[in-house]
Scaffold this motif. Structure first.
Motif, short mmCIF file in Angstrom:
data_model
loop_
_atom_site.label_atom_id
_atom_site.label_comp_id
_atom_site.label_asym_id
_atom_site.label_seq_id
_atom_site.Cartn_x
_atom_site.Cartn_y
_atom_site.Cartn_z
N MET A 133 20.50 46.88 37.25
CA MET A 133 21.15 45.68 37.76
C MET A 133 21.32 45.84 39.26
SD MET A 133 24.76 43.97 36.59
CE MET A 133 24.04 43.19 35.16
N SER A 134 20.95 44.82 40.01
CA SER A 134 21.07 44.89 41.47
C SER A 134 22.49 44.53 41.91
CB SER A 134 20.08 43.94 42.14
OG SER A 134 20.50 42.60 42.01
N ALA A 135 22.83 44.92 43.12
CA ALA A 135 24.17 44.66 43.65
C ALA A 135 24.47 43.17 43.72
CB ALA A 135 24.32 45.30 45.02
N THR A 136 23.45 42.36 43.93
CA THR A 136 23.69 40.91 44.02
C THR A 136 23.95 40.29 42.66
OG1 THR A 136 21.32 40.50 43.97
CG2 THR A 136 22.36 40.63 46.15
N GLU A 137 23.57 40.97 41.57
CA GLU A 137 23.82 40.47 40.22
C GLU A 137 25.19 40.88 39.68
OE1 GLU A 137 19.42 40.42 38.24
OE2 GLU A 137 20.38 42.39 38.51
N LEU A 138 25.84 41.82 40.34
CA LEU A 138 27.14 42.30 39.89
C LEU A 138 28.25 41.33 40.27
CD1 LEU A 138 26.72 46.02 40.96
CD2 LEU A 138 26.76 45.15 38.61
N HIS A 139 29.32 41.34 39.51
CA HIS A 139 30.50 40.52 39.82
C HIS A 139 31.50 41.43 40.55
CE1 HIS A 139 33.69 37.60 39.53
NE2 HIS A 139 34.46 38.53 38.99
N ASP B 230 39.26 44.55 55.72
CA ASP B 230 39.31 45.92 55.21
C ASP B 230 39.54 45.90 53.71
OD1 ASP B 230 38.96 46.95 57.74
OD2 ASP B 230 41.10 47.14 58.11
N CYS B 231 38.47 45.72 52.96
CA CYS B 231 38.61 45.56 51.52
C CYS B 231 37.68 46.50 50.76
CB CYS B 231 38.27 44.13 51.10
SG CYS B 231 39.31 42.89 51.85
N LEU B 232 38.19 47.02 49.67
CA LEU B 232 37.39 47.77 48.72
C LEU B 232 37.07 46.83 47.58
CD1 LEU B 232 36.34 50.61 47.85
CD2 LEU B 232 38.46 50.78 46.54
N GLU B 233 35.82 46.81 47.18
CA GLU B 233 35.41 45.96 46.07
C GLU B 233 34.83 46.82 44.96
OE1 GLU B 233 34.27 41.83 48.30
OE2 GLU B 233 32.71 43.35 48.18
N VAL B 234 35.08 46.40 43.72
CA VAL B 234 34.61 47.13 42.55
C VAL B 234 33.91 46.15 41.61
CG1 VAL B 234 35.34 48.51 40.58
CG2 VAL B 234 36.53 48.74 42.74
N ALA B 235 32.83 46.62 41.01
CA ALA B 235 32.14 45.85 39.97
C ALA B 235 31.89 46.81 38.82
CB ALA B 235 30.82 45.30 40.49
N HIS B 236 31.90 46.31 37.60
CA HIS B 236 31.66 47.21 36.48
C HIS B 236 30.73 46.60 35.46
CE1 HIS B 236 34.40 45.11 33.68
NE2 HIS B 236 35.13 44.90 34.75
N THR B 237 30.03 47.48 34.79
CA THR B 237 29.20 47.16 33.64
C THR B 237 29.72 48.05 32.51
OG1 THR B 237 27.52 48.85 34.03
CG2 THR B 237 27.22 46.75 35.19
N PRO B 238 29.24 47.91 31.31
CA PRO B 238 29.74 48.77 30.24
C PRO B 238 29.56 50.27 30.51
CG PRO B 238 28.61 46.89 29.31
CD PRO B 238 28.37 46.85 30.80
N ALA B 239 28.53 50.65 31.25
CA ALA B 239 28.25 52.07 31.45
C ALA B 239 28.54 52.59 32.85
CB ALA B 239 26.79 52.35 31.11
N PRO C 228 26.51 46.00 53.65
CA PRO C 228 25.53 45.13 52.98
C PRO C 228 25.63 45.25 51.46
CG PRO C 228 24.48 46.45 54.69
CD PRO C 228 25.89 46.96 54.53
N ALA C 229 25.18 44.26 50.78
CA ALA C 229 25.29 44.22 49.32
C ALA C 229 24.59 45.39 48.64
CB ALA C 229 24.73 42.90 48.79
N THR C 230 23.65 46.01 49.31
CA THR C 230 22.92 47.12 48.69
C THR C 230 23.58 48.47 48.92
OG1 THR C 230 21.51 47.33 50.64
CG2 THR C 230 20.71 45.93 48.84
N ALA C 231 24.59 48.54 49.77
CA ALA C 231 25.24 49.81 50.09
C ALA C 231 26.49 49.98 49.24
CB ALA C 231 25.60 49.87 51.57
N HIS C 232 26.35 50.70 48.14
CA HIS C 232 27.49 50.95 47.27
C HIS C 232 27.28 52.26 46.51
CE1 HIS C 232 24.78 48.83 44.47
NE2 HIS C 232 25.41 49.48 43.50
N VAL C 233 28.35 52.74 45.93
CA VAL C 233 28.33 53.97 45.13
C VAL C 233 28.41 53.57 43.66
CG1 VAL C 233 29.60 56.09 44.59
CG2 VAL C 233 29.47 55.27 46.95
N THR C 234 27.59 54.21 42.84
CA THR C 234 27.60 53.95 41.40
C THR C 234 27.93 55.23 40.67
OG1 THR C 234 25.90 52.24 41.66
CG2 THR C 234 26.21 53.13 39.46
N VAL C 235 28.89 55.16 39.76
CA VAL C 235 29.26 56.32 38.95
C VAL C 235 29.37 55.89 37.48
CG1 VAL C 235 30.48 57.52 40.80
CG2 VAL C 235 31.73 55.99 39.31
#
Length: 61
Positions: A1-7, A21-30, A40-47
């Motif tokens: 899933m791309s960063a632009t498809e995440l909520h 100055d905001c932290l944003e979080v998106a989640h999927t089941p996994a 930019p929308a593509t710069a994020h950490v996934t765990v």
């Protein structure tokens, strides 16, 4: 899933005097995705969800 498809949701703790100055979080089941709202929308950490839960348990002790 791309960063632009995440909520993305702004953290409730990101309400300081500078609204940029905001932290944003998106989640999927996994996975949990974390980014700075100024990056930019593509710069994020996934765990894995289990890793995120361990992190939260550690920082809220």
């Amino acid at each position: 899933m791309s960063a632009t498809e995440l909520h993305w949701v702004k953290s409730s703790y990101s309400s300081g005097p500078d609204p940029g100055d905001c932290l944003e979080v998106a989640h999927t089941p996994a996975t949990i995705h974390v980014r700075d709202s100024k990056t930019p929308a593509t710069a994020h950490v996934t765990v894995a969800s289990a890793t995120w839960e361990s992190f939260l348990a550690y920082v809220t002790e």
